[in-house]
Write an enzyme that holds these catalytic residues in place. Structure first.
Site, short mmCIF file in Angstrom:
data_model
loop_
_atom_site.label_atom_id
_atom_site.label_comp_id
_atom_site.label_asym_id
_atom_site.label_seq_id
_atom_site.Cartn_x
_atom_site.Cartn_y
_atom_site.Cartn_z
N ASN A 110 9.60 -19.52 8.61
CA ASN A 110 8.39 -19.14 9.00
C ASN A 110 7.30 -19.80 8.26
OD1 ASN A 110 6.20 -17.22 7.52
ND2 ASN A 110 8.23 -16.89 6.54
N PHE A 114 0.09 -15.56 6.48
CA PHE A 114 -0.78 -14.22 6.53
C PHE A 114 -1.44 -13.95 7.50
CE2 PHE A 114 -0.79 -14.62 1.46
CZ PHE A 114 0.26 -14.58 1.13
N SER A 172 3.97 -16.73 -1.48
CA SER A 172 3.98 -17.12 -0.21
C SER A 172 4.08 -18.62 -0.17
CB SER A 172 3.01 -16.68 0.81
OG SER A 172 3.17 -17.46 2.01
N ASN A 174 3.33 -20.53 2.58
CA ASN A 174 2.55 -20.70 3.54
C ASN A 174 0.82 -20.78 3.64
OD1 ASN A 174 4.88 -21.40 4.95
ND2 ASN A 174 5.02 -19.30 5.24
N THR A 175 0.52 -20.18 2.09
CA THR A 175 -1.00 -20.15 1.93
C THR A 175 -0.86 -21.45 0.62
OG1 THR A 175 -1.19 -17.96 2.31
CG2 THR A 175 -2.72 -19.04 0.85
N LYS A 210 5.47 -10.18 -6.73
CA LYS A 210 6.66 -11.03 -5.82
C LYS A 210 6.43 -12.43 -6.26
CE LYS A 210 8.26 -11.08 -1.36
NZ LYS A 210 8.23 -10.48 0.00
N ASN A 239 10.67 -14.18 -2.77
CA ASN A 239 10.15 -14.39 -1.47
C ASN A 239 10.94 -15.79 -0.66
OD1 ASN A 239 8.17 -14.79 0.74
ND2 ASN A 239 6.63 -14.03 -0.76
C1 LIG Z 1 8.76 -13.81 9.83
C2 LIG Z 1 8.48 -13.36 8.17
C3 LIG Z 1 7.20 -13.19 7.68
C4 LIG Z 1 7.15 -12.85 6.08
N1 LIG Z 1 5.81 -12.33 5.72
C5 LIG Z 1 5.76 -11.90 4.52
C6 LIG Z 1 4.54 -11.60 4.03
O1 LIG Z 1 3.40 -11.31 4.75
N2 LIG Z 1 4.44 -11.17 2.55
C7 LIG Z 1 5.59 -11.43 1.87
O2 LIG Z 1 5.25 -10.85 0.79
N3 LIG Z 1 6.83 -11.80 2.18
C8 LIG Z 1 6.65 -12.27 3.47
N4 LIG Z 1 7.99 -12.52 4.02
C9 LIG Z 1 9.17 -12.76 3.14
C10 LIG Z 1 10.14 -11.44 3.01
O3 LIG Z 1 9.32 -10.04 2.52
C11 LIG Z 1 11.24 -11.65 2.27
O4 LIG Z 1 10.78 -11.84 0.89
C12 LIG Z 1 12.19 -13.06 2.75
O5 LIG Z 1 12.14 -13.09 3.84
C13 LIG Z 1 13.64 -12.73 2.07
O6 LIG Z 1 14.45 -11.61 2.51
P1 LIG Z 1 15.09 -11.73 3.85
O7 LIG Z 1 16.24 -12.70 3.51
O8 LIG Z 1 15.63 -10.29 3.78
O9 LIG Z 1 14.26 -12.17 4.93
C14 LIG Z 1 8.27 -12.91 5.33
C15 LIG Z 1 9.50 -13.19 6.13
C16 LIG Z 1 9.77 -13.63 7.16
C17 LIG Z 1 10.79 -13.93 7.58
#
Ligand SMILES: Cc1cc2nc3c(=O)[nH]c(=O)nc-3n(C[C@H](O)[C@H](O)[C@H](O)COP(=O)(O)O)c2cc1C
Length: 351
Positions: A110, A114, A172, A174-175, A210, A239
């Site tokens: 992704n 934000f 993140s 992406n920022t 985080k 993350n």
């Molecule tokens: C579509 C998507 C959006 C995410 N948005 C955020 C976010 O806004 N803030 C954040 O701290 N992490 C965000 N994450 C990261 C997740 O919180 C997590 O740290 C990461 O996906 C690893 O966990 P997973 O393998 O269980 O998905 C996002 C992940 C995905 C897949």
């Protein structure tokens, strides 16, 4: 059965549209409470950063960005839920398409950036309901303020009384420039500013950070020293990753953005056990990245995580995932002779 049909339809839909559909269903809050056979177990209870958790499986940030469905997630068996990332002003995020589901890899890439309703609207939404479980609010800066402390202060002031804990997102991918906040001076400045704010409040809420998985051992060591000196309350590890895409099979594997799900599981475990060793177990850890079943959750706990979170496996495995994981962990704890989950934390960190 009904879920399986719904799920296979969702898997053929654009991931962001599928996510919005899921949010719309969950928002109606029509799930019966007895949907899941596993009802919890005392061995899963623990107190981490002063908060009582009924089980260790949390919803990771990003699924409920705008705090619309967290109360429904508790009904699905999650022991806690983290909403956000919330920024001071509303923002659109990056142009679409920006979420890619890699079915062959059980992964997502992704680059959302934000998108969220902004802190005022989200604050009002949370105010209008009583939280039925532990609620974390994950905060971050607007795109144009990515490296500044001010946006974090604005958000923590807004949500401090409302949240059980505040998660500070500096990771993140992406920022643009956000991850430069891992720099020693910048992270120190941020921690001090947030601690100063808290020292003037009547209550003391946990503020946890985080972190990115794309850091080396020497960086982990330096950060751990800062975290111990400044006495932070906890860490979320990790993350999404910008590395580790070379072995992916899904057709969208070359898309830019953060990778999540099974391919980052080992990487995130390494970061967890590495921090656990340098922190000597003194700073609680929420382990996240590729948790998809009882085994993967239990491994993270044994690597040093007090709690775990997940997002991507909810997409691939569906609404039973948290409940199933809790049931399996309960069995593993009994099998291995642990009286409760806290006894299992970090037992494998040195392996
Ligand atoms: C579509 C998507 C959006 C995410 N948005 C955020 C976010 O806004 N803030 C954040 O701290 N992490 C965000 N994450 C990261 C997740 O919180 C997590 O740290 C990461 O996906 C690893 O966990 P997973 O393998 O269980 O998905 C996002 C992940 C995905 C897949």
């Amino acid at each position: 059965m009904l879920y399986d049909i719904f799920s296979s339809l969702l898997k053929q839909t654009n991931p962001e549209v599928a996510h919005q559909l899921a949010i719309n269903v969950l928002k109606r809050d029509i799930l019966p409470l007895d949907l899941f056979k596993f009802k919890g177990d005392d061995t899963l209870k623990s107190t981490v950063f002063g908060i009582d958790f009924i089980n260790p499986v949390g919803l990771a940030a990003g699924f409920d960005k705008n705090a619309e469905v967290y109360n429904s997630m508790f009904k699905l068996g999650f022991g806690f839920a983290e909403v956000g990332t919330v920024t001071p002003k509303p923002q659109e995020g990056n142009p679409k398409p920006r979420v890619f589901r890699l079915n062959e890899d059980k992964a997502i890439i992704n680059r959302l950036g934000f998108p969220n309703n902004g802190m005022e609207e989200i604050y009002n939404r949370i105010s209008n309901q009583v939280s039925k479980g532990v609620l974390g609010v994950n905060i971050g800066p607007n795109k144009e303020n990515a490296t500044k402390v001010d946006d974090y202060l604005t958000c923590i002031k807004k949500f401090y009384d409302q949240a059980h804990y505040i998660a500070v997102n500096i990771s993140s991918p992406n920022t643009p420039n956000l991850r430069t906040l891992h720099d020693e001076n910048k992270i120190s400045e941020l921690i001090e500013a947030l601690n100063d704010f808290r020292s003037n409040q009547k209550t003391s809420k946990p503020i946890i950070f985080k972190i990115s998985p794309n850091i080396g051992t020497s960086e982990v060591e330096k950060l751990a020293e800062i975290f111990l000196n400044k006495k932070i309350d906890g860490l979320i590890l990790t993350n999404t990753s910008i590395e580790g895409k070379e072995n992916l099979r899904g057709k969208d594997r070359e898309e830019a953005g953060g990778l999540s799900g099974s391919p980052i599981y080992t990487l995130s475990n390494k970061i967890i056990s590495s921090f656990y060793k340098f922190l000597k177990g003194k700073v609680p850890i929420i382990g996240v990245g590729g948790v998809s079943d009882g085994e993967t959750a239990y491994e993270k706990i044994k690597a040093g995580a007090n709690l775990v979170q997940l997002y991507t496996s909810l997409v691939f495995k569906g609404p039973y995932v948290a409940s199933n994981i809790n049931e399996d962990i309960t069995e593993f704890l009994k099998r291995d002779g642990f009286k409760n989950i806290s006894e299992a934390v970090g037992v494998n960190a040195n392996q």
